[in-house]
Design an enzyme around this catalytic site. Structure first.
Site, PDB file in Angstrom:
ATOM      1  N   HIS A 125       0.814  -1.221   0.000  1.00  0.00           N
ATOM      2  CA  HIS A 125       0.000   0.000   0.000  1.00  0.00           C
ATOM      3  C   HIS A 125       0.847   1.270   0.000  1.00  0.00           C
ATOM      4  O   HIS A 125       0.356   2.337  -0.340  1.00  0.00           O
ATOM      5  CB  HIS A 125      -1.003  -0.011   1.160  1.00  0.00           C
ATOM      6  CG  HIS A 125      -0.442   0.239   2.518  1.00  0.00           C
ATOM      7  ND1 HIS A 125      -0.277  -0.748   3.475  1.00  0.00           N
ATOM      8  CD2 HIS A 125      -0.017   1.381   3.108  1.00  0.00           C
ATOM      9  CE1 HIS A 125       0.204  -0.219   4.584  1.00  0.00           C
ATOM     10  NE2 HIS A 125       0.375   1.078   4.386  1.00  0.00           N
ATOM     11  N   ASP A 127      -0.018  -7.769   1.583  1.00  0.00           N
ATOM     12  CA  ASP A 127       0.437  -6.372   1.558  1.00  0.00           C
ATOM     13  C   ASP A 127       1.960  -6.267   1.587  1.00  0.00           C
ATOM     14  O   ASP A 127       2.561  -5.960   2.602  1.00  0.00           O
ATOM     15  CB  ASP A 127      -0.177  -5.638   2.766  1.00  0.00           C
ATOM     16  CG  ASP A 127       0.085  -4.138   2.742  1.00  0.00           C
ATOM     17  OD1 ASP A 127       0.501  -3.612   1.685  1.00  0.00           O
ATOM     18  OD2 ASP A 127      -0.142  -3.494   3.781  1.00  0.00           O
ATOM     19  N   SER A 177       4.374   2.110   8.106  1.00  0.00           N
ATOM     20  CA  SER A 177       4.028   1.053   7.149  1.00  0.00           C
ATOM     21  C   SER A 177       5.255   0.537   6.405  1.00  0.00           C
ATOM     22  O   SER A 177       6.107   1.303   5.964  1.00  0.00           O
ATOM     23  CB  SER A 177       3.023   1.566   6.118  1.00  0.00           C
ATOM     24  OG  SER A 177       1.752   1.677   6.673  1.00  0.00           O
TER      25      SER A 177
END
Length: 280
Positions: free
Chosen positions: A83, A136, A233
């Site tokens: 992402h 992811d 992230s």
């Protein structure tokens, strides 16, 4: 950033201080500027495999363009969250971002320590599901090699590092309070691997997200207080000296009953056909 159901999208994940009030956010990955909540300062020499993803063109120079984390699993190979490569985050297709770089060997983002290496190629997992956040991860190939000492080994399927209650540490430059308090230096937070059942209960689907044990890993503290957050992230979750997860998503930062959800590294290895030994 870290994608969250209650963690904001397109901002770095951070380590939030225990007991801090955390505002509700929308369901999305968390991008780059935050630090770990409930964490502590870390010199990069203690986690030399932790790298920052940077684009000054897109995110400005205040934090050296940092927007996500990553982890060196080979001298020219970095794993990060899929992402983080979203057009929604980058404003364009990742291959068109001219100044995408990996910052390695640097504790303070604005120092001149370490090196900034251009990203030569980007591979985003084609089975990544932006709704459930399953799969992811992305692989960045670097134009120049990092030092061999910057590389961490990965935990394969069945590795004891994945067992519930195993002590782990998550690293990043993200939000340290859950309310947009971004620090410019590397932080870490101590968490524990949690049973899959805990995240299955916390994230059964719908607006709170869907936890899938085969591709995800549950980690945090049952009582909350220590967690990754916005801007973290793609950063590493490490246990027993091995990489077990990548910061991915969750509800809020450090909320009781809402552990962080990480991309499970054993699934990354399976998808890529890699062994636990690091790629070149």
């Amino acid at each position: 950033m870290r994608r969250r159901l209650a963690r904001a999208l397109a901002l770095p994940l951070t380590l939030v201080a225990a007991g801090a009030a955390i505002p509700q956010a929308t369901a999305a990955p968390v991008a780059a500027d935050s630090i770990v909540v409930g964490g502590f300062p870390v010199d990069v020499s203690q986690s030399p495999y932790t790298v920052a993803l940077s684009s000054r063109d897109r995110f400005g120079g205040t934090r050296a363009g940092q927007f996500c984390g990553g982890v060196a699993v080979g001298r020219t190979t970095v794993l990060t969250a899929a992402h983080c490569m979203d057009k929604e985050v980058l404003g364009t297709a990742p291959e068109r971002l001219r100044d995408l770089r990996v910052i390695a060997g640097r504790t303070e983002l604005l120092s001149d320590r370490g090196q900034e290496v251009a990203v030569r190629a980007i591979w985003v997992n084609p089975t990544y599901d932006g709704v459930t956040n399953s799969g992811d991860f992305a692989v960045l190939s670097l134009a120049d090699p990092l030092p061999a000492t910057s590389v961490i080994g990965m935990a394969g399927a069945g590795d004891p590092a994945y067992r519930s209650d195993t002590a782990a540490t998550v690293y990043g430059w993200g939000d340290t309070t859950g309310s947009g308090s971004y620090a410019g230096s590397l932080h870490g937070a101590r968490v524990r691997v949690q049973p899959d059942a805990l995240c299955e209960q916390a994230y059964p689907g719908g607006s709170h997200g869907t936890y899938r044990a085969e591709t995800m890993l549950c980690a945090g503290e049952v009582a909350g207080g220590r967690d990754a957050c916005q801007g973290d992230s793609g950063g590493p979750l490490v246990a027993e000296g091995r990489l077990i997860g990548l910061v991915s998503w969750g509800a809020g930062c450090g909320w009781a009953g809402s552990p962080g959800v990480y991309t499970r590294i054993s699934d990354v290895l399976r998808t890529l056909g890699w062994s636990a030994a690091s790629p070149s």
